[in-house]
Design a protein around this motif. Structure first.
Motif, mmCIF file in Angstrom:
data_model
loop_
_atom_site.group_PDB
_atom_site.id
_atom_site.type_symbol
_atom_site.label_atom_id
_atom_site.label_comp_id
_atom_site.label_asym_id
_atom_site.label_seq_id
_atom_site.Cartn_x
_atom_site.Cartn_y
_atom_site.Cartn_z
ATOM 1 N N ILE A 337 0.833 -1.202 0.000
ATOM 2 C CA ILE A 337 0.000 0.000 0.000
ATOM 3 C C ILE A 337 0.869 1.254 0.000
ATOM 4 O O ILE A 337 0.615 2.212 -0.723
ATOM 5 N N SER A 338 1.926 1.244 0.825
ATOM 6 C CA SER A 338 2.789 2.419 0.942
ATOM 7 C C SER A 338 4.162 1.990 1.427
ATOM 8 O O SER A 338 4.276 1.282 2.429
ATOM 9 N N LYS A 339 5.204 2.420 0.721
ATOM 10 C CA LYS A 339 6.568 2.080 1.140
ATOM 11 C C LYS A 339 6.900 2.718 2.477
ATOM 12 O O LYS A 339 7.659 2.163 3.272
ATOM 13 N N VAL A 340 6.366 3.904 2.705
ATOM 14 C CA VAL A 340 6.548 4.556 4.009
ATOM 15 C C VAL A 340 5.273 4.353 4.810
ATOM 16 O O VAL A 340 4.186 4.747 4.408
ATOM 17 N N ASN A 341 5.416 3.671 5.936
ATOM 18 C CA ASN A 341 4.275 3.425 6.805
ATOM 19 C C ASN A 341 4.751 3.390 8.241
ATOM 20 O O ASN A 341 5.957 3.341 8.509
ATOM 21 N N LEU A 342 3.832 3.410 9.149
ATOM 22 C CA LEU A 342 4.172 3.470 10.563
ATOM 23 C C LEU A 342 3.178 2.613 11.336
ATOM 24 O O LEU A 342 1.968 2.823 11.240
ATOM 25 N N THR A 343 3.694 1.613 12.047
ATOM 26 C CA THR A 343 2.829 0.761 12.859
ATOM 27 C C THR A 343 3.047 1.080 14.322
ATOM 28 O O THR A 343 4.169 1.022 14.828
ATOM 29 N N ASP A 344 1.979 1.420 14.990
ATOM 30 C CA ASP A 344 2.017 1.851 16.375
ATOM 31 C C ASP A 344 1.185 0.889 17.207
ATOM 32 O O ASP A 344 0.344 0.158 16.673
ATOM 33 N N ASP A 345 1.419 0.860 18.513
ATOM 34 C CA ASP A 345 0.504 0.094 19.356
ATOM 35 C C ASP A 345 0.228 0.853 20.640
ATOM 36 O O ASP A 345 1.070 1.596 21.144
ATOM 37 N N VAL A 346 -0.977 0.700 21.121
ATOM 38 C CA VAL A 346 -1.367 1.182 22.441
ATOM 39 C C VAL A 346 -2.071 0.034 23.150
ATOM 40 O O VAL A 346 -2.523 -0.918 22.509
ATOM 41 N N VAL A 347 -2.153 0.117 24.465
ATOM 42 C CA VAL A 347 -2.845 -0.915 25.222
ATOM 43 C C VAL A 347 -3.805 -0.239 26.191
ATOM 44 O O VAL A 347 -3.482 0.799 26.780
ATOM 45 N N VAL A 348 -4.993 -0.807 26.306
ATOM 46 C CA VAL A 348 -6.022 -0.235 27.176
ATOM 47 C C VAL A 348 -6.645 -1.369 27.996
ATOM 48 O O VAL A 348 -6.500 -2.547 27.659
ATOM 49 N N PRO A 349 -7.323 -1.034 29.095
ATOM 50 C CA PRO A 349 -8.032 -2.079 29.838
ATOM 51 C C PRO A 349 -8.988 -2.822 28.914
ATOM 52 O O PRO A 349 -9.590 -2.236 28.011
ATOM 53 N N LEU A 350 -9.138 -4.105 29.154
ATOM 54 C CA LEU A 350 -9.927 -4.943 28.256
ATOM 55 C C LEU A 350 -11.354 -4.438 28.095
ATOM 56 O O LEU A 350 -11.924 -4.476 26.995
ATOM 57 N N ASP A 351 -11.948 -3.912 29.175
ATOM 58 C CA ASP A 351 -13.323 -3.434 29.079
ATOM 59 C C ASP A 351 -13.436 -2.113 28.326
ATOM 60 O O ASP A 351 -14.540 -1.662 28.030
#
Length: 465
Positions: A337-351
């Protein structure tokens, strides 16, 4: 930021005396190979001054002592699968490759443990355990390419974390080279221990800033003999997201619950040259259940089938290897899709996970970014991929910063944090400063300063020093 000396001939000669000249590499084409990890934006590439490939823990200890003597930084690199610029030598100096330290030192079937060097691939560990009907439960999506040392340094999560926990839950003990060059054994092969500080847990997840992990004693578990994988396909993404808490509350105790939005469904089908159902309009929930008895498996599969159908799934199918192949190749598929991309992650309480995914998807519509969403849906860990496409560098930077500011603020508002498994690396160091309580951040910096007074190990990552 600390100030370092450049690598000179004296430093190179000293390094060659430790590992041999053939393992001290300075050829431009070699250095260029290690200018990045999974980072795709050339503006964040950094070419190291030298690549060193040690073969033993003692050699690593001597290299660290030399780094302190000559005041040059070290960036430890496993397979280079970091998504947070963690293996990029942002301050120059030495890139330390762990690939020669690739031995499985012992395997104890009766005691259910394995002792491995840091350069062993995660897939090799999994395969050897499985061959004896045992399970190494660490299972990041990059398992076929990543090394156990990198998993330990980042406390990798992965597909099985909902049932078995993250990498730190699979470890008895570590051998570590400290930032001043001492060799220390941390932890023990015990089920419980309250004997001083839990140092092995401190090192895991510290992203190579507090020590170099050279060896690990890993826990193994019985391999469940019965397994079934379900693919629940939803044409209404909201209904897909809302399924996850119902599964958890039902007491099914799945091994995995993975979410892929339709952007990822299409990109992975294209990348893997397949056409699974609802390519055009489906979001996927992949659920794995493992049990010790066939009767238990049947009961849980019937319950899951009912839950998925009642929640509005368009189809409920058995998830064969093609489905997991899609999930494992999500990151690779983005490049089409794009040679330049950025994968990020965040985590939150399950609920709070369902509402957070909805917020991410709705917020993405306000930007010119191509926003794609994954989730280790059973443990609240969201992966958000942004694609640059035809945006100018200036527009890309502006929109990414504004989008992330909204997402991070929301995550913290609902009790979340900046990362569930990718880590801070160099990519989120400013955000950690912004969102972390000052007193908590001060403790982190105190620990770093005490253990690494010259800021030798992986500088420019996690905390400003």
């Amino acid at each position: 930021m600390s100030t370092y000396n450049k690598i000179n001939r004296e430093t190179l000669v000293a390094l060659e005396a430790v590992v041999g000249a053939e393992y001290v590499l300075t050829a431009p084409e070699i250095l260029d190979k290690y200018k990045t990890d999974e980072e795709t934006n050339p503006r964040y590439f950094h070419i190291p001054e030298v690549v060193v490939i040690p073969g033993t823990t003692q050699e690593i200890a001597e290299i660290v002592k030399l780094a302190n003597k000559f005041l040059v930084p070290i960036t430890v690199r496993g397979a280079g699968t970091s998504l947070s610029d963690g293996a990029i030598a942002v301050c120059g100096g030495i890139v330390l490759l762990m690939e020669r330290m690739n031995k499985i030192l012992s395997f104890d079937e009766e005691g259910m443990y394995m002792v491995v060097e840091a350069g062993v691939s995660t897939k090799a560990i999994q395969d050897i355990a499985n061959s004896k009907k045992l399970l190494y439960a660490g299972d990041p999506c990059s398992a076929e390419s990543c090394m156990i040392g990198g998993n330990l340094a980042t406390n990798a999560g992965g597909n099985k974390a909902v049932r078995y926990g993250t990498t730190r839950d699979q470890v008895y003990a570590l051998e570590v080279v400290t930032p001043t060059g001492d060799i220390v054994n941390m932890g023990a092969r015990l089920q419980k221990k309250t004997t001083g500080y839990c140092l092995e847990q401190l090192l895991m997840g510290s992203e190579g800033t507090l020590g170099i992990i050279t060896k690990a004693t890993l826990k193994l578990k019985p391999l469940p003999p019965y397994r079934f994988d379900i693919l629940a396909i939803f044409t209404d993404v909201t209904k897909a997201i809302d399924l996850v808490p119902k599964i958890i509350k039902a007491g099914v105790t799945p091994t995995s619950i993975e979410f892929m939005d339709n952007n990822f469904v299409r990109s992975t089908n294209d990348y893997c040259e397949t056409r699974l159902p609802h390519y055009e309009d489906g979001s996927y929930i992949i659920i794995t259940v493992e049990t010790l008895t066939e009767d238990e498996l049947d009961i849980k599969m019937e319950l899951l089938d009912s839950l998925c159908t009642e929640s509005g799934a368009a189809e409920v199918l058995e998830a064969d290897e093609r489905v997991w192949n899609l999930r494992r190749n999500c990151q690779e598929s983005v490049r089409i899709i794009s040679k330049v991309n950025l994968t990020d992650d965040v985590v939150v309480p399950l609920d709070k996970e369902a509402e957070t995914i909805k917020f991410v998807m709705s917020t993405g519509k306000n930007y010119n970014l191509h926003v794609m969403t994954l989730a280790h849906a059973g443990d609240g860990n969201l992966h958000i991929c942004l694609c640059k496409g035809d945006l100018s560098d200036e527009q890309w930077d502006k929109e990414v910063a504004e989008f992330h500011a909204e997402i991070y603020a929301y995550a913290y508002k609902v009790g979340g944090r900046l990362s569930g498994e990718h880590g801070i690396g160099a990519k989120k160091i400013k955000e950690l400063e912004k969102y972390t309580e000052p007193s908590e951040l001060a403790v982190m910096k105190t620990i770093k300063k005490a253990m690494d007074p010259n800021n030798i190990l992986n500088p420019g990552k996690v905390v400003f020093m």
